[in-house]
Write an enzyme that holds these catalytic residues in place. Structure first.
Site, PDB file in Angstrom:
ATOM      1  N   HIS A  41       0.668  -0.767  -0.294  1.00  0.00           N
ATOM      2  CA  HIS A  41      -0.086   0.121   0.201  1.00  0.00           C
ATOM      3  C   HIS A  41       1.511   1.242   0.174  1.00  0.00           C
ATOM      4  O   HIS A  41       1.890   0.878   0.273  1.00  0.00           O
ATOM      5  CB  HIS A  41      -1.136   0.209   1.257  1.00  0.00           C
ATOM      6  CG  HIS A  41      -0.295   0.228   2.364  1.00  0.00           C
ATOM      7  ND1 HIS A  41       1.018   0.776   3.020  1.00  0.00           N
ATOM      8  CD2 HIS A  41       0.179  -0.906   3.701  1.00  0.00           C
ATOM      9  CE1 HIS A  41       1.441   0.689   3.804  1.00  0.00           C
ATOM     10  NE2 HIS A  41       1.038  -1.281   4.579  1.00  0.00           N
ATOM     11  N   ASP A 289       3.595  -4.794   3.782  1.00  0.00           N
ATOM     12  CA  ASP A 289       5.114  -4.958   3.520  1.00  0.00           C
ATOM     13  C   ASP A 289       5.432  -6.844   4.113  1.00  0.00           C
ATOM     14  O   ASP A 289       6.161  -7.789   3.607  1.00  0.00           O
ATOM     15  CB  ASP A 289       5.873  -3.897   4.569  1.00  0.00           C
ATOM     16  CG  ASP A 289       5.552  -3.976   5.595  1.00  0.00           C
ATOM     17  OD1 ASP A 289       4.526  -4.595   6.305  1.00  0.00           O
ATOM     18  OD2 ASP A 289       6.124  -3.188   6.710  1.00  0.00           O
TER      19      ASP A 289
END
Length: 426
Positions: A41, A289
């Protein structure tokens, strides 16, 4: 006089050894046939504060949309990523979104869902908000509840076997030695943050780093104790923690419970597209992540750095131009990693296979990191054992009907995952 031949030549044994040890030569690239993209994101607000955070009292003003939410900068980053993807695949994708060509899945978080939408606005500008009303059209982004997501949010917290593997890593001498060297640092940090850090999971220290980095990126002054050396040490602690989660010991078994699941799904989706002649060209995953780190770990490509916002790992499948019988099949896989919009994406090579890697060799090298056919622990009784879902719902539905006619509806009732498959790619 006849030649000595390979074996008769004095250098023959050495040449044979080099042929066995050196990776195979790279193959020429051919036309693109399928793409899978996994991206983080965009920029977000901090996930949390800490008791002595000087900006804590004004957090609602600094982050009006709330902690962990996508920022305006995050939207811009994803728009830019989408435009990059449009330029890269201009000749591959249709100019307008077509549901049979592109499928998008996201984790069920506001920041990843919004990131997917912003990315798509850059990838398909004709359909983006702000276009003339007659031309604007929303593009569907698929998701599942967080508690049910075993593809992009892995069951690490609820998996006893994964905790056993993690405990083995954190009890290793090398890990303990590094941790002991940071005890004094963490003790001092407790005085500055008001958090208990010594003897606690290292993720707490990472959260401090995350908060500081978010604040710094948005121009907020950091407390005096948060020097570059402190930030650097926190990054080293974070890398140690990540390495324990995705690296040795038993990195392959960890991958089977995490990033190998997604890797398996990417390969399975491509296989079904080819086998069934489906028109799907691209599958996009909007995630975190941690998703990228687990996938890098499964590929043997984790480099000790956390993926930045809007980082993108791409899989490009191509028909190759060589001799299929000689070169191990007629499809190759190339990887790229875009972690900095100011530079061209980095081409990556799977360890042991220079890009573009023959698909058969890619399967072989990644097999230890992917879940075995009989499934793995910490997954439901059907999900791990049933092949990932077919792609493109309408065509998949037709295939399911044919299967039902030939095998009987009772089989589908016994394997509920087959019915779930009608929802699209995994």
């Amino acid at each position: 006089m006849a030649g000595l031949g390979f074996w008769g030549h004095p250098a023959g044994p050495l040449l044979l050894l080099l042929l066995l040890v050196l990776p195979p030569r790279a193959l020429p690239e051919g036309p693109l046939v399928f793409v899978a993209l996994v991206f983080r994101h965009g920029d977000r607000a901090p996930l949390a504060s800490y008791p002595m955070d000087p900006h804590k009292e004004v957090a609602s003003t600094l982050w009006p949309r709330g902690l962990g939410q996508l920022t305006t900068e995050g939207v811009r980053q994803q728009l830019e990523l989408g435009r990059f993807l449009r330029s890269r695949y201009e000749a591959f994708l249709s100019p307008e979104y077509r549901r049979e060509e592109v499928y998008i899945r996201s984790t069920d978080f506001d920041r990843t869902l919004e990131s997917a939408q912003a990315n798509l606005a850059g990838l398909f500008p004709e359909a983006a908000p702000g276009s003339p009303e007659a031309r604007w059209r929303p593009i569907p982004v698929h998701t599942v509840p967080v508690a049910e997501d075993k593809l992009l949010r892995f069951p690490m917290r609820s998996c006893p076997r994964y905790h056993e593997l993690l405990r083995e890593a954190t009890e290793a001498a090398e890990y303990q030695e590094a941790l002991e060297g940071w005890t004094g640092f963490l003790s001092r940090l407790e005085n500055f943050t008001g958090l208990s850090l010594v003897g606690e999971p290292l993720r707490r220290a990472w959260k401090v780093l995350d908060t500081l980095m978010c604040q710094q990126a948005h121009g907020l002054p950091l407390p005096a104790w948060a020097s570059p050396d402190v930030l650097r040490t926190l990054a080293q602690i974070s890398a140690l923690d990540i390495g324990a989660h995705v690296g040795p010991p038993r990195a392959a078994e960890k991958a089977q419970l995490t990033g190998g699941i997604l890797l398996n799904a990417i390969l399975a989706n491509f296989s079904r597209v080819q086998r069934l002649g489906l028109p799907l060209k691209m599958v996009m995953y909007s995630a975190h992540d941690s998703t990228l780190l687990a996938l890098q770990g499964a590929l043997g490509l984790y480099d000790g750095h956390t993926p930045p916002y809007a980082a993108c790992l791409g899989f490009e499948f191509r028909k190759h131009l060589g001799n299929p019988a000689k070169d191990g099949g007629n499809v190759t896989v190339s990887l790229f990693y875009r972690n900095d919009s100011a530079h061209l994406p980095l081409p990556l090579s799977l360890p042991g296979c220079p890009a573009p890697c023959p698909l058969g060799r890619f399967y072989q090298l990644t097999a230890p990191a992917r879940p075995p056919a009989h499934g793995v622990s910490c997954h439901g009784p059907y999900e791990a054992a049933i092949p990932p879902a077919p792609v493109v719902p309408l065509l998949a539905g037709a295939v399911a009907v044919l299967v039902a006619l030939s095998l009987g509806l009772g089989l589908l009732a016994w394997r509920p995952g087959c019915l779930r498959a009608l929802g699209g790619p995994v």
